[in-house]
Design a protein around this motif. Structure first.
Motif, PDB file in Angstrom:
ATOM      1  N   LYS A  16      -1.951   6.687  94.840  1.00 42.13           N
ATOM      2  CA  LYS A  16      -2.858   5.541  94.698  1.00 42.13           C
ATOM      3  C   LYS A  16      -3.859   5.791  93.567  1.00 42.13           C
ATOM      4  O   LYS A  16      -4.132   4.902  92.767  1.00 42.13           O
ATOM      5  CB  LYS A  16      -3.581   5.265  96.011  1.00 42.13           C
ATOM      6  CG  LYS A  16      -4.421   4.011  95.978  1.00 42.13           C
ATOM      7  CD  LYS A  16      -4.989   3.700  97.347  1.00 42.13           C
ATOM      8  CE  LYS A  16      -5.795   2.414  97.326  1.00 42.13           C
ATOM      9  NZ  LYS A  16      -6.291   2.071  98.669  1.00 42.13           N
ATOM     10  N   GLN A  17      -4.393   6.994  93.486  1.00 44.47           N
ATOM     11  CA  GLN A  17      -5.355   7.312  92.418  1.00 44.47           C
ATOM     12  C   GLN A  17      -4.684   7.286  91.050  1.00 44.47           C
ATOM     13  O   GLN A  17      -5.256   6.778  90.085  1.00 44.47           O
ATOM     14  CB  GLN A  17      -6.013   8.674  92.655  1.00 44.47           C
ATOM     15  CG  GLN A  17      -7.152   8.958  91.692  1.00 44.47           C
ATOM     16  CD  GLN A  17      -8.291   7.950  91.799  1.00 44.47           C
ATOM     17  OE1 GLN A  17      -8.795   7.675  92.880  1.00 44.47           O
ATOM     18  NE2 GLN A  17      -8.694   7.376  90.679  1.00 44.47           N
ATOM     19  N   ARG A  20      -4.206   3.676  90.132  1.00 49.74           N
ATOM     20  CA  ARG A  20      -5.494   3.082  89.736  1.00 49.74           C
ATOM     21  C   ARG A  20      -5.878   3.545  88.328  1.00 49.74           C
ATOM     22  O   ARG A  20      -6.271   2.734  87.489  1.00 49.74           O
ATOM     23  CB  ARG A  20      -6.578   3.467  90.738  1.00 49.74           C
ATOM     24  CG  ARG A  20      -7.917   2.891  90.397  1.00 49.74           C
ATOM     25  CD  ARG A  20      -8.989   3.284  91.389  1.00 49.74           C
ATOM     26  NE  ARG A  20     -10.223   2.605  91.042  1.00 49.74           N
ATOM     27  CZ  ARG A  20     -11.123   2.210  91.906  1.00 49.74           C
ATOM     28  NH1 ARG A  20     -10.964   2.445  93.195  1.00 49.74           N
ATOM     29  NH2 ARG A  20     -12.212   1.585  91.503  1.00 49.74           N
ATOM     30  N   ASP A  21      -5.793   4.837  88.069  1.00 47.98           N
ATOM     31  CA  ASP A  21      -6.146   5.375  86.753  1.00 47.98           C
ATOM     32  C   ASP A  21      -5.289   4.759  85.650  1.00 47.98           C
ATOM     33  O   ASP A  21      -5.796   4.378  84.591  1.00 47.98           O
ATOM     34  CB  ASP A  21      -5.989   6.902  86.728  1.00 47.98           C
ATOM     35  CG  ASP A  21      -7.004   7.619  87.605  1.00 47.98           C
ATOM     36  OD1 ASP A  21      -7.992   6.986  88.045  1.00 47.98           O
ATOM     37  OD2 ASP A  21      -6.780   8.826  87.871  1.00 47.98           O
ATOM     38  N   GLU A  24      -6.282   1.042  85.093  1.00 46.25           N
ATOM     39  CA  GLU A  24      -7.568   0.926  84.406  1.00 46.25           C
ATOM     40  C   GLU A  24      -7.465   1.373  82.942  1.00 46.25           C
ATOM     41  O   GLU A  24      -8.106   0.787  82.078  1.00 46.25           O
ATOM     42  CB  GLU A  24      -8.639   1.702  85.168  1.00 46.25           C
ATOM     43  CG  GLU A  24      -9.008   1.004  86.474  1.00 46.25           C
ATOM     44  CD  GLU A  24     -10.004   1.772  87.329  1.00 46.25           C
ATOM     45  OE1 GLU A  24     -10.219   2.991  87.097  1.00 46.25           O
ATOM     46  OE2 GLU A  24     -10.569   1.145  88.253  1.00 46.25           O
ATOM     47  N   GLN A  29      -8.291  -4.368  85.838  1.00 49.84           N
ATOM     48  CA  GLN A  29      -9.158  -3.977  86.949  1.00 49.84           C
ATOM     49  C   GLN A  29      -8.328  -3.642  88.181  1.00 49.84           C
ATOM     50  O   GLN A  29      -7.298  -4.269  88.434  1.00 49.84           O
ATOM     51  CB  GLN A  29     -10.134  -5.095  87.296  1.00 49.84           C
ATOM     52  CG  GLN A  29     -11.151  -5.362  86.221  1.00 49.84           C
ATOM     53  CD  GLN A  29     -12.117  -6.456  86.649  1.00 49.84           C
ATOM     54  OE1 GLN A  29     -11.919  -7.142  87.646  1.00 49.84           O
ATOM     55  NE2 GLN A  29     -13.183  -6.612  85.875  1.00 49.84           N
ATOM     56  N   TRP A  30      -8.801  -2.678  88.939  1.00 44.32           N
ATOM     57  CA  TRP A  30      -8.190  -2.309  90.227  1.00 44.32           C
ATOM     58  C   TRP A  30      -8.973  -3.050  91.300  1.00 44.32           C
ATOM     59  O   TRP A  30      -9.997  -2.593  91.779  1.00 44.32           O
ATOM     60  CB  TRP A  30      -8.273  -0.801  90.419  1.00 44.32           C
ATOM     61  CG  TRP A  30      -7.594  -0.297  91.649  1.00 44.32           C
ATOM     62  CD1 TRP A  30      -8.201   0.028  92.832  1.00 44.32           C
ATOM     63  CD2 TRP A  30      -6.204  -0.059  91.843  1.00 44.32           C
ATOM     64  NE1 TRP A  30      -7.269   0.464  93.745  1.00 44.32           N
ATOM     65  CE2 TRP A  30      -6.021   0.420  93.160  1.00 44.32           C
ATOM     66  CE3 TRP A  30      -5.079  -0.212  91.039  1.00 44.32           C
ATOM     67  CZ2 TRP A  30      -4.783   0.756  93.679  1.00 44.32           C
ATOM     68  CZ3 TRP A  30      -3.849   0.123  91.553  1.00 44.32           C
ATOM     69  CH2 TRP A  30      -3.703   0.598  92.858  1.00 44.32           C
ATOM     70  N   ARG A  34      -5.226  -5.992  94.599  1.00 46.13           N
ATOM     71  CA  ARG A  34      -4.235  -5.144  93.929  1.00 46.13           C
ATOM     72  C   ARG A  34      -4.066  -3.839  94.687  1.00 46.13           C
ATOM     73  O   ARG A  34      -2.946  -3.343  94.830  1.00 46.13           O
ATOM     74  CB  ARG A  34      -4.641  -4.901  92.471  1.00 46.13           C
ATOM     75  CG  ARG A  34      -4.511  -6.158  91.630  1.00 46.13           C
ATOM     76  CD  ARG A  34      -5.050  -5.970  90.240  1.00 46.13           C
ATOM     77  NE  ARG A  34      -4.930  -7.229  89.495  1.00 46.13           N
ATOM     78  CZ  ARG A  34      -5.416  -7.427  88.288  1.00 46.13           C
ATOM     79  NH1 ARG A  34      -6.070  -6.456  87.660  1.00 46.13           N
ATOM     80  NH2 ARG A  34      -5.253  -8.585  87.698  1.00 46.13           N
ATOM     81  N   ALA A  35      -5.157  -3.299  95.192  1.00 42.66           N
ATOM     82  CA  ALA A  35      -5.076  -2.067  95.992  1.00 42.66           C
ATOM     83  C   ALA A  35      -4.271  -2.314  97.268  1.00 42.66           C
ATOM     84  O   ALA A  35      -3.436  -1.487  97.655  1.00 42.66           O
ATOM     85  CB  ALA A  35      -6.478  -1.562  96.327  1.00 42.66           C
TER      86      ALA A  35
END
Length: 155
Positions: A16-17, A20-21, A24, A29-30, A34-35
């Motif tokens: 997940k990280q 996200r990274d 971005e 945008q996260w 979206r999450a």
């Protein structure tokens, strides 16, 4: 064509990280939605349709989420390398290494529906070269091989 390198296969919170990274870094945008979509997608063991994901997100959110909204987010995820689309079954899988670019090669089991992603830049490179030799400008080859996985082949 992608070059040879080592990459990290992410799982759970690390996946997940990394997603996200990567999103971005691409200037997107996260968001909470979206999450939620990524969380749902990453939980599936097999390729999931937008409708499967919409149902999972709807349950998690406690409200109905339309598949059209999911498709838009999935399109963004594919464009950003967070997810891959298994074209022949119109379904998606989370990319376990979103920080690496590789051409898509899927082994799709017709018995159980599992799709295994493999990286073989030499194979996809040969496809790229053959297409270019024919005067075709390649964006990104996607190769899908249908058959039976080892688990189903034993049965």
């Amino acid at each position: 064509m992608a070059h040879a390198h080592s990459h990290v296969i992410h799982e759970g919170a690390s996946l997940k990280q990394a997603a996200r990274d990567t999103l971005e870094k691409s200037g997107q945008q996260w968001t909470a939605m979206r999450a939620s979509v990524f969380d749902a997608l990453a939980q599936f063991e097999r390729p999931a349709s937008a409708y499967d994901i919409a149902e999972a997100v709807s349950k998690a959110e406690g409200r109905r989420i339309a598949a059209n909204s999911i498709y838009r987010i999935l399109d963004l995820f594919v464009a950003s390398n967070l997810a891959r689309r298994v074209e022949s079954v119109n379904a998606y899988v989370a990319n376990a290494h979103p920080d690496c670019q590789h051409d898509c090669i899927f082994l799709v089991c017709d018995a159980c529906g599992q799709a295994t992603h493999i990286d073989d830049d030499s194979l996809s490179g040969n496809v790229r070269r053959a297409a270019e030799k024919a005067g075709f400008s390649v964006k990104r080859p996607i190769i899908e091989v249908h058959g039976t996985c080892a688990d189903c082949d034993k049965n």
